[in-house]
Design a protein around this motif. Structure first.
Motif, PDB file in Angstrom:
ATOM      1  N   ASN A   5      67.893 -24.843 -42.410  1.00 30.76           N
ATOM      2  CA  ASN A   5      68.076 -24.433 -43.629  1.00 30.76           C
ATOM      3  C   ASN A   5      69.414 -24.413 -44.367  1.00 30.76           C
ATOM      4  O   ASN A   5      69.538 -23.420 -45.281  1.00 30.76           O
ATOM      5  CB  ASN A   5      67.108 -23.168 -44.187  1.00 30.76           C
ATOM      6  N   MET A  11      58.894 -27.115 -47.730  1.00 31.70           N
ATOM      7  CA  MET A  11      60.328 -26.724 -47.218  1.00 31.70           C
ATOM      8  C   MET A  11      61.155 -27.886 -46.492  1.00 31.70           C
ATOM      9  O   MET A  11      61.900 -27.798 -45.914  1.00 31.70           O
ATOM     10  CB  MET A  11      60.130 -25.483 -46.216  1.00 31.70           C
ATOM     11  N   SER A  66      62.349 -19.142 -50.548  1.00 33.82           N
ATOM     12  CA  SER A  66      62.600 -18.311 -49.432  1.00 33.82           C
ATOM     13  C   SER A  66      63.754 -17.149 -49.650  1.00 33.82           C
ATOM     14  O   SER A  66      64.931 -17.495 -50.199  1.00 33.82           O
ATOM     15  CB  SER A  66      62.842 -18.990 -48.112  1.00 33.82           C
ATOM     16  N   ASP A 110      66.635 -15.093 -48.781  1.00 33.34           N
ATOM     17  CA  ASP A 110      67.486 -15.082 -47.528  1.00 33.34           C
ATOM     18  C   ASP A 110      68.143 -13.769 -47.831  1.00 33.34           C
ATOM     19  O   ASP A 110      69.040 -13.761 -48.634  1.00 33.34           O
ATOM     20  CB  ASP A 110      68.250 -16.243 -47.448  1.00 33.34           C
ATOM     21  N   GLU A 113      63.397 -14.301 -45.531  1.00 32.93           N
ATOM     22  CA  GLU A 113      64.046 -14.593 -44.141  1.00 32.93           C
ATOM     23  C   GLU A 113      64.956 -13.404 -43.860  1.00 32.93           C
ATOM     24  O   GLU A 113      65.789 -12.830 -44.612  1.00 32.93           O
ATOM     25  CB  GLU A 113      65.165 -15.915 -44.409  1.00 32.93           C
ATOM     26  N   ALA A 158      58.402 -17.267 -49.094  1.00 31.04           N
ATOM     27  CA  ALA A 158      58.911 -16.823 -47.685  1.00 31.04           C
ATOM     28  C   ALA A 158      59.796 -15.914 -47.910  1.00 31.04           C
ATOM     29  O   ALA A 158      60.782 -15.557 -48.619  1.00 31.04           O
ATOM     30  CB  ALA A 158      59.176 -18.075 -46.951  1.00 31.04           C
ATOM     31  N   THR A 206      59.140 -23.387 -54.346  1.00 29.21           N
ATOM     32  CA  THR A 206      58.704 -22.563 -53.842  1.00 29.21           C
ATOM     33  C   THR A 206      60.206 -21.723 -53.341  1.00 29.21           C
ATOM     34  O   THR A 206      61.262 -22.498 -53.407  1.00 29.21           O
ATOM     35  CB  THR A 206      58.134 -22.947 -52.272  1.00 29.21           C
ATOM     36  N   VAL A 234      60.774 -15.976 -41.973  1.00 32.36           N
ATOM     37  CA  VAL A 234      61.632 -17.095 -41.590  1.00 32.36           C
ATOM     38  C   VAL A 234      62.728 -16.133 -40.439  1.00 32.36           C
ATOM     39  O   VAL A 234      63.319 -15.063 -41.051  1.00 32.36           O
ATOM     40  CB  VAL A 234      62.285 -17.734 -42.683  1.00 32.36           C
ATOM     41  N   ARG A 279      66.388 -21.832 -51.412  1.00 31.47           N
ATOM     42  CA  ARG A 279      66.620 -20.576 -50.480  1.00 31.47           C
ATOM     43  C   ARG A 279      67.333 -19.807 -51.382  1.00 31.47           C
ATOM     44  O   ARG A 279      68.484 -20.098 -51.627  1.00 31.47           O
ATOM     45  CB  ARG A 279      67.473 -21.282 -49.207  1.00 31.47           C
ATOM     46  N   HIS A 298      62.100 -26.849 -52.637  1.00 32.98           N
ATOM     47  CA  HIS A 298      62.434 -25.621 -52.151  1.00 32.98           C
ATOM     48  C   HIS A 298      63.635 -24.972 -52.332  1.00 32.98           C
ATOM     49  O   HIS A 298      64.555 -25.839 -52.330  1.00 32.98           O
ATOM     50  CB  HIS A 298      62.176 -25.533 -50.561  1.00 32.98           C
ATOM     51  N   HIS A 346      52.471 -13.673 -45.860  1.00 33.32           N
ATOM     52  CA  HIS A 346      53.542 -14.618 -46.145  1.00 33.32           C
ATOM     53  C   HIS A 346      54.234 -14.902 -44.859  1.00 33.32           C
ATOM     54  O   HIS A 346      54.291 -14.336 -43.685  1.00 33.32           O
ATOM     55  CB  HIS A 346      54.631 -13.872 -46.927  1.00 33.32           C
ATOM     56  N   SER A 347      54.878 -16.133 -44.956  1.00 34.38           N
ATOM     57  CA  SER A 347      55.559 -16.757 -44.090  1.00 34.38           C
ATOM     58  C   SER A 347      56.951 -15.785 -43.593  1.00 34.38           C
ATOM     59  O   SER A 347      57.622 -15.539 -44.594  1.00 34.38           O
ATOM     60  CB  SER A 347      56.055 -18.285 -43.986  1.00 34.38           C
TER      61      SER A 347
END
Length: 369
Positions: free
Chosen positions: A306, A43, A113, A115, A154, A152, A111, A187, A78, A76, A184-185
């Protein structure tokens, strides 16, 4: 083919190229101790991807474009989820579309995320917390078998609520999602435009696998000059040609202010004057990133930016590139990951003439060695 990709993704078997580690060892200590360091490392260099779900397939990002960015060092994506498409009977089909897009991005060695971009959802829903909880339960269940080192989630982009309402609500959402996604992370950003000053006044959640996200667009009258979506009287739409770096006494600034005042755009001129109470320079950017890094070090929690970028329509090109380079460098010096806004729209990093990465923007964000 998709069935094969889905099966491989579920096992987390996509090979991942090595990710370089900008920043000093001291600055990266928090990141190295994070619960999900492999994901966080990717990220550090990312791009927002609005438009991946455009109804017009010709306007969606292409595999060729995404491959070109990956070859330049972006790691990464998003992936913006349209809140409107997640309402009502369209949700199931849209979640399938989201899943397939994530698998495609994994296959390109990114990867992701996820959102939730849902506008004023906290104000539109009669029971916003119940709605968000149920929505995230559905999203989390759909992706729970995907590799935590590659995905991830968000909670909500720029939550439109006061901080006292949003932060406790976000904490409860984190706990709820954690029952479905144990590894999992997650955000989370502060309410409103997710500014660094707001983050500085908050305490992190007990969950050690949360990444804290802020957005950076200062000075706003520079990064958003020419923006035309705020209404016919929005001062931003009348701004253009504002340089970076700059101070109030610069000839370019005084000339532009004179033009604005001569044409009756007093509010626009006043907005520039107010913003220039302090110079627009690297020291201004550095101060903001010191706040982020200070919070990160104090609480031992990772911080990312981000969203950051400059609307390209009326900003001087070299000023835009200089601003991007300064923000990127300040982030990397503090081991703060960044995700550029956006892909190929007004803030985009694609050359509108070629449809491929803009070499000037590429050099600002990931300079060639």
């Amino acid at each position: 083919m998709w069935r094969v990709l889905l099966a491989v993704a579920g096992l987390g078997l996509f090979a991942t190229r090595a990710v370089s580690a900008p920043g000093t060892p001291e600055a990266c200590a928090v990141a190295e101790r994070f619960a999900n360091p492999a994901l966080l490392a990717t990220m550090r260099r990312g791009v927002n991807l609005p438009g991946w779900d455009n109804d017009d397939a010709a306007r969606r990002p292409t595999v060729q474009q995404l491959e070109a960015l990956r070859d330049r060092g972006f790691t990464h994506v998003r992936l913006l989820l349209d809140g409107a498409r997640l309402e009502g009977p369209r949700r199931a089909a849209y979640l399938d579309q989201m899943y397939e897009q994530a698998i495609l991005l994994f296959s390109l060695d990114y990867t992701v995320s996820l959102d939730l971009h849902a506008g004023d959802i906290l104000n539109r829903q009669a029971s916003p917390e119940a709605y968000l909880t149920e929505l995230w339960q559905q999203i989390a269940k759909r992706v729970r078998f995907l590799d935590p080192a590659k995905l991830a989630v968000e909670l909500l982009n720029e939550p439109q609520a006061d901080q006292a309402t949003w932060w406790p609500l976000a904490g409860r959402l984190v706990a709820e999602i954690r029952t479905i996604l144990p590894s999992h992370s997650i955000v989370v950003g502060p309410a409103g435009p997710q500014r660094h000053e707001e983050l500085a006044g908050l305490q992190p959640f007990p969950d050690p696998n949360v990444i804290y996200a802020v957005h950076y667009y200062d000075p706003f009258v520079f990064t958003h000059q020419g923006a035309d979506w705020g209404g016919p009287d929005d001062p931003l739409r009348f701004l253009g040609g504002l340089p970076f770096p700059a101070q109030a006494s610069d000839q370019a600034i005084t000339a532009r202010l004179a033009e604005l005042e001569a044409t009756g755009q007093i509010r626009a001129a006043d907005a520039v004057k107010l913003s220039l109470d302090k110079p627009w320079d690297d020291a201004m950017i550095s101060s903001a990133f010191d706040v982020m890094a200070g919070w990160s070090g104090r609480w031992q929690r990772p911080v990312i930016v981000n969203e950051f970028g400059v609307l390209s329509w009326r900003a001087p090109r070299q000023s835009r590139l200089d601003w991007l380079a300064d923000v990127r460098r300040n982030a990397e010096e503090r081991c703060i990951g960044w995700t550029h806004w956006d892909f190929q729209d007004g803030f985009g990093l694609m050359d509108p003439d070629t449809g491929m990465p803009d070499e000037g923007v590429m050099d600002a964000l990931i300079p060639k060695k």
